[in-house]
Design an enzyme around this catalytic site. Sequence first.
Site: not given
Ligand code: AGP
Length: 609
Positions: A2, A27, A75, A100-101, A482, A486, A489, A505, A604
């Site tokens: 948000c 965001r 959001w 926002n929150g 990672e 990727k 997501e 295991h 984001k």
């Molecule tokens: C991954 O591609 C995401 N953007 C997400 O995992 C991100 O790294 C995480 O939300 C942490 O964000 P930050 O680095 O802004 O704290």
Amino acid sequence: MCGIVGAVRNSEASGFLLEGLRRLEYRGYDSAGVVVINHAGALERTRTIGKVGELEQALQRSPLTGMTGIAHTRWATHGGVTEPNAHPHICNDTLALVCNGIIENHESLREVQRASGLTFTSETDTEVVVHQVYLHLQEGLDLADAVRATMKELQGSFALAVVHAGEPGRLVVGRQGPPLLLGRTDDETFVASDINALLPVTRSYQVLENGDVADLHDTGCLIRNDRGEIVERPLHTSAQSGDAVELGDYRHFMQKEIHEQPRAVADTLEGRLLGDRVLEDSFGAKAKEIFDATRQVQIIACGTSYHAGLVAQHWLEYVGVPCEVEVASEYRYRRHAPREGTLVVTISQSGETADTLAALEEAVRQGAMGTMVICNVPESSLVRESDLAFMTHCGPEVGVASTKTFVSAMTGLLLLALVLSRRHGFDAGFETHVVRQLRTLPGALESALAMEDAIAEMAQAFGDKAHALFLGRGAHFPIAMEGALKLKEISYIHAEAYPAGELKHGPLALVDEKIPVVAVAPNDLLIEKLKSNLEEVRARGGRLYLFADPASGLVESEDVRILHVAPVDSAIAPIIYSVPLQLLSYHVALIKGTDVDKPRNLAKSVTVE
Ligand code: AGP
């Protein structure tokens, strides 16, 4: 996540509000809305689901006119993605609010409000906030006092902005958690969730502190703290460029940001090395004092940043610095046994991640010796709250999937390991060796990017898959994690990462010809172990997709596809091997036709818990 924008202007407000929302788009959000107080002293509202572009079109069809207004990108947390759930929420046609929150006690407040005869038009937790402010106005409180009284009754973490139809030229905002920034010119005042939205009108801004309520008029603003005392908050000047980030010739920001990595890392290193040494001033003015007292490091972060921390753990422990790494959302609610001389290092692209901020606060409360952040946004909350800050200097990252900030954060963490290695009596020759390797990083990243066409072709095998496994060993296990993140997501393919030695295991039971198994295979001390693990996969009919050093001795066959990564020193190999995995997920996402830069359900900057 948000975003809030608001303005008390001496001309039409909607243009600024819309541009502000556009600048907060990165965001992540799923609906947007705006309210202005029109020239007849009534509220006019437009809300749309989907992109800010939808809201813009709606405003073109029926413009809103008024000089005071608030706007919001939502959001969804409580209640689905619908127009009635989009903000601003209005009570009694007179009071409009954006938030926002998260309001944790919304259910109990709603019951009381229903009993008072108020009705609800949304499923959101925010609607109880506007009702609560309204009830306090009914008791005779002034708007700012009503907001303060409401904030004291709310449980959770929130930032809010409120306008009243009867008071054009006035906007009240409050913060208890997510950041709110105030901007002023001589005769106008503004508020926004971050500096990007303010830059079209001003570079000067103040940051509200938790508990603050600010009363904005065209002539200025009055800030009171949670005790109702008038306070001044420091005035900052933003050094950020006000220009919108351009896509150029690229198809997506993620692709652009992957290709920017050689320059991003060069910028991260710029001014941080002198000869064969790392300059410890790069971490801040108090670096010497804090590093001298550091006995161990506790890294805290979320998502991709957490993976960077896991890689750094290998580097730090290699040079003799004890290191733990923890996910912020877990750390913040756990009791910790105090360890003397702990340097708490948070990692965050945005510097606004709610869990990381809360974890930092908790670490300080539990007696951390010092705090440091590795961050890409200089004017962010984590930078403000930390003793030391290492700025990655990557430039804005727009794609939700972090890429260039991952490699730059790892680069910063490697510098940290080198600086701390001196104090732990580690062989000085190691610093010399690694610094020389670091100077080759931009070139090595270019070589990795040159693999793109071959990776695009490899990606064809993933388009119809529902699952994938990612394997790595040592410092490359977090790189596999990672890679899996990727792929999940941006292509929505379920992907899991395992340390390759862990396969037998449990996860080996998943392996058949339908599940692609991706592995990173640098020519390091663990290569022979990894090769045995890969044979275990082959023996069960698994299909292997490998990114391997040419000297690894791995051989291509019908069930083993290999793309060679140019030989690279093991000190910097995790940074290089992250690139082919980024490119793989990007090209799989292209095949699947997903929204690469704004994948569904994600934001984001994760500013709520
Ligand atoms: C991954 O591609 C995401 N953007 C997400 O995992 C991100 O790294 C995480 O939300 C942490 O964000 P930050 O680095 O802004 O704290």
